[in-house]
Motif scaffolding. Sequence first.
Motif, PDB file in Angstrom:
ATOM      1  N   GLN A   1      -6.910  -0.044   4.235  1.00 42.33           N
ATOM      2  CA  GLN A   1      -6.820  -1.491   4.037  1.00 42.33           C
ATOM      3  C   GLN A   1      -7.147  -2.250   5.318  1.00 42.33           C
ATOM      4  O   GLN A   1      -7.848  -3.273   5.283  1.00 42.33           O
ATOM      5  CB  GLN A   1      -5.413  -1.858   3.553  1.00 42.33           C
ATOM      6  CG  GLN A   1      -5.247  -3.333   3.196  1.00 42.33           C
ATOM      7  CD  GLN A   1      -6.064  -3.738   1.988  1.00 42.33           C
ATOM      8  OE1 GLN A   1      -5.857  -3.237   0.893  1.00 42.33           O
ATOM      9  NE2 GLN A   1      -7.016  -4.645   2.177  1.00 42.33           N
ATOM     10  N   GLN A   2      -6.683  -1.756   6.449  1.00 43.03           N
ATOM     11  CA  GLN A   2      -6.962  -2.426   7.725  1.00 43.03           C
ATOM     12  C   GLN A   2      -8.449  -2.420   8.053  1.00 43.03           C
ATOM     13  O   GLN A   2      -9.002  -3.415   8.530  1.00 43.03           O
ATOM     14  CB  GLN A   2      -6.154  -1.768   8.846  1.00 43.03           C
ATOM     15  CG  GLN A   2      -4.662  -2.056   8.762  1.00 43.03           C
ATOM     16  CD  GLN A   2      -3.850  -1.308   9.816  1.00 43.03           C
ATOM     17  OE1 GLN A   2      -4.303  -0.319  10.391  1.00 43.03           O
ATOM     18  NE2 GLN A   2      -2.629  -1.757  10.054  1.00 43.03           N
TER      19      GLN A   2
ATOM     20  N   ALA B   1     -10.832  -2.227   5.819  1.00 40.88           N
ATOM     21  CA  ALA B   1     -11.438  -3.140   4.840  1.00 40.88           C
ATOM     22  C   ALA B   1     -11.260  -4.597   5.258  1.00 40.88           C
ATOM     23  O   ALA B   1     -12.185  -5.409   5.130  1.00 40.88           O
ATOM     24  CB  ALA B   1     -10.820  -2.899   3.463  1.00 40.88           C
ATOM     25  N   ASP B   2     -10.075  -4.927   5.762  1.00 44.62           N
ATOM     26  CA  ASP B   2      -9.824  -6.291   6.245  1.00 44.62           C
ATOM     27  C   ASP B   2     -10.799  -6.646   7.366  1.00 44.62           C
ATOM     28  O   ASP B   2     -11.347  -7.753   7.417  1.00 44.62           O
ATOM     29  CB  ASP B   2      -8.388  -6.424   6.754  1.00 44.62           C
ATOM     30  CG  ASP B   2      -7.361  -6.287   5.648  1.00 44.62           C
ATOM     31  OD1 ASP B   2      -7.741  -6.389   4.465  1.00 44.62           O
ATOM     32  OD2 ASP B   2      -6.173  -6.062   5.968  1.00 44.62           O
ATOM     33  N   TYR B   3     -11.004  -5.698   8.259  1.00 43.14           N
ATOM     34  CA  TYR B   3     -11.904  -5.906   9.404  1.00 43.14           C
ATOM     35  C   TYR B   3     -13.337  -6.129   8.937  1.00 43.14           C
ATOM     36  O   TYR B   3     -14.097  -6.877   9.572  1.00 43.14           O
ATOM     37  CB  TYR B   3     -11.836  -4.677  10.315  1.00 43.14           C
ATOM     38  CG  TYR B   3     -12.582  -4.812  11.616  1.00 43.14           C
ATOM     39  CD1 TYR B   3     -12.030  -5.482  12.708  1.00 43.14           C
ATOM     40  CD2 TYR B   3     -13.858  -4.256  11.773  1.00 43.14           C
ATOM     41  CE1 TYR B   3     -12.714  -5.595  13.910  1.00 43.14           C
ATOM     42  CE2 TYR B   3     -14.547  -4.373  12.964  1.00 43.14           C
ATOM     43  CZ  TYR B   3     -13.974  -5.038  14.032  1.00 43.14           C
ATOM     44  OH  TYR B   3     -14.658  -5.146  15.221  1.00 43.14           O
TER      45      TYR B   3
ATOM     46  N   ASP C   1     -14.195  -7.472   6.018  1.00 45.05           N
ATOM     47  CA  ASP C   1     -14.211  -8.505   4.980  1.00 45.05           C
ATOM     48  C   ASP C   1     -14.304  -7.905   3.570  1.00 45.05           C
ATOM     49  O   ASP C   1     -14.984  -8.428   2.682  1.00 45.05           O
ATOM     50  CB  ASP C   1     -15.383  -9.477   5.192  1.00 45.05           C
ATOM     51  CG  ASP C   1     -15.159 -10.368   6.408  1.00 45.05           C
ATOM     52  OD1 ASP C   1     -13.989 -10.513   6.828  1.00 45.05           O
ATOM     53  OD2 ASP C   1     -16.138 -10.912   6.941  1.00 45.05           O
ATOM     54  N   LYS C   2     -13.597  -6.815   3.361  1.00 41.61           N
ATOM     55  CA  LYS C   2     -13.559  -6.158   2.051  1.00 41.61           C
ATOM     56  C   LYS C   2     -12.113  -6.023   1.563  1.00 41.61           C
ATOM     57  O   LYS C   2     -11.759  -5.048   0.886  1.00 41.61           O
ATOM     58  CB  LYS C   2     -14.212  -4.774   2.137  1.00 41.61           C
ATOM     59  CG  LYS C   2     -15.719  -4.804   2.249  1.00 41.61           C
ATOM     60  CD  LYS C   2     -16.353  -5.077   0.887  1.00 41.61           C
ATOM     61  CE  LYS C   2     -17.856  -4.939   0.922  1.00 41.61           C
ATOM     62  NZ  LYS C   2     -18.443  -5.088  -0.436  1.00 41.61           N
ATOM     63  N   THR C   3     -11.301  -6.990   1.874  1.00 40.81           N
ATOM     64  CA  THR C   3      -9.869  -6.952   1.576  1.00 40.81           C
ATOM     65  C   THR C   3      -9.567  -6.722   0.097  1.00 40.81           C
ATOM     66  O   THR C   3      -8.812  -5.822  -0.264  1.00 40.81           O
ATOM     67  CB  THR C   3      -9.199  -8.259   2.037  1.00 40.81           C
ATOM     68  OG1 THR C   3      -9.339  -8.377   3.467  1.00 40.81           O
ATOM     69  CG2 THR C   3      -7.718  -8.260   1.677  1.00 40.81           C
ATOM     70  N   ASP C   4     -10.164  -7.525  -0.762  1.00 37.39           N
ATOM     71  CA  ASP C   4      -9.870  -7.431  -2.203  1.00 37.39           C
ATOM     72  C   ASP C   4     -10.333  -6.104  -2.790  1.00 37.39           C
ATOM     73  O   ASP C   4      -9.657  -5.513  -3.639  1.00 37.39           O
ATOM     74  CB  ASP C   4     -10.516  -8.598  -2.950  1.00 37.39           C
ATOM     75  CG  ASP C   4      -9.871  -9.927  -2.618  1.00 37.39           C
ATOM     76  OD1 ASP C   4      -8.727  -9.918  -2.115  1.00 37.39           O
ATOM     77  OD2 ASP C   4     -10.497 -10.981  -2.843  1.00 37.39           O
TER      78      ASP C   4
ATOM     79  N   LYS D   1      -7.796  -3.430  -1.870  1.00 34.28           N
ATOM     80  CA  LYS D   1      -6.549  -3.585  -2.632  1.00 34.28           C
ATOM     81  C   LYS D   1      -6.700  -3.021  -4.042  1.00 34.28           C
ATOM     82  O   LYS D   1      -5.809  -2.336  -4.554  1.00 34.28           O
ATOM     83  CB  LYS D   1      -6.143  -5.059  -2.700  1.00 34.28           C
ATOM     84  CG  LYS D   1      -5.572  -5.610  -1.399  1.00 34.28           C
ATOM     85  CD  LYS D   1      -5.186  -7.074  -1.547  1.00 34.28           C
ATOM     86  CE  LYS D   1      -4.580  -7.606  -0.248  1.00 34.28           C
ATOM     87  NZ  LYS D   1      -4.244  -9.043  -0.358  1.00 34.28           N
TER      88      LYS D   1
END
Length: 276
Positions: A121-122, A124-126, A128-131, A134
């Motif tokens: 998840q971290q 992905a957040d970096y 820009d793939k947060t959703d 999740k």
Amino acid sequence: MKSIFKILLLLIFLLSSNVFAKYNRIISLAPSATESLYELDIDKELVANTVYCSDGNFKKEKIGTVTEPNIEKIISLNPDLIIATKEGNYKTVIDKLIRLKLTVYVMEPYSNFEDICINFQQLADYLDKTDAAKEIINNVKNEISKLDDDAKNINKEKIFWEVGANPIFTVGKQSFVNEYNKFVNGINVFEDIDMRYPNISVESVIEKNPDIIMLVNMGDVSEQEIAKWNKYKNITAVKNNKIYLLEANDIFTPTPKRFLNGIKVLKNKLNNTAGD
């Protein structure tokens, strides 16, 4: 009217391409990082990885091994992001890349499935793939919970994991591989060792008398190990022909989807009446 139509076509093209991607030239220094990018659908932005990484449908440049990447080749590929892991890459290599003013994202070590999800998840957040991350994590957790319920109906068996042959290395308490055991209702015979991959002796394995021997096909662990362990006729796993050879990529790639796949591979192996 034609000019408006052309502008709309251009916008559609830009939105469907990777022009707006945060990074367009990514290099992965570890199989887990490479697999994470594929799961997040960022494989087109991946320009190079290690010789141990799977390429999927796209042939990628190879920049050496996990422990000995070719720094000169990495520089020549002009990456805008390098993804490394504390689990596999040497700190000296990471520090050198940072000193060369390259952008490096470093993934943390994994001790269990929850760590795998957090790291995924971290990253992905970096990127820009947060959703997307999740959704992947939620789907995997839901499927794993069903497999976990199934495991409760299986009698517990003692499992010995071999991940290195000369000398013998096994799985200890701190390795995420240890968590596989609970999903097949097994008990790692060396889970009391508070390390990731401790060095143990043949005598200690004989003393533990495992019901199952899991040989992970990596490095010096191969089919020859089956013949080696078959010499010890007093071990229950040998008596019952329960020695299994597993592919490293099925077990040792710490991403949510690969962990789920690892559970399924183990269940399939254990559902067989004979070892491979």
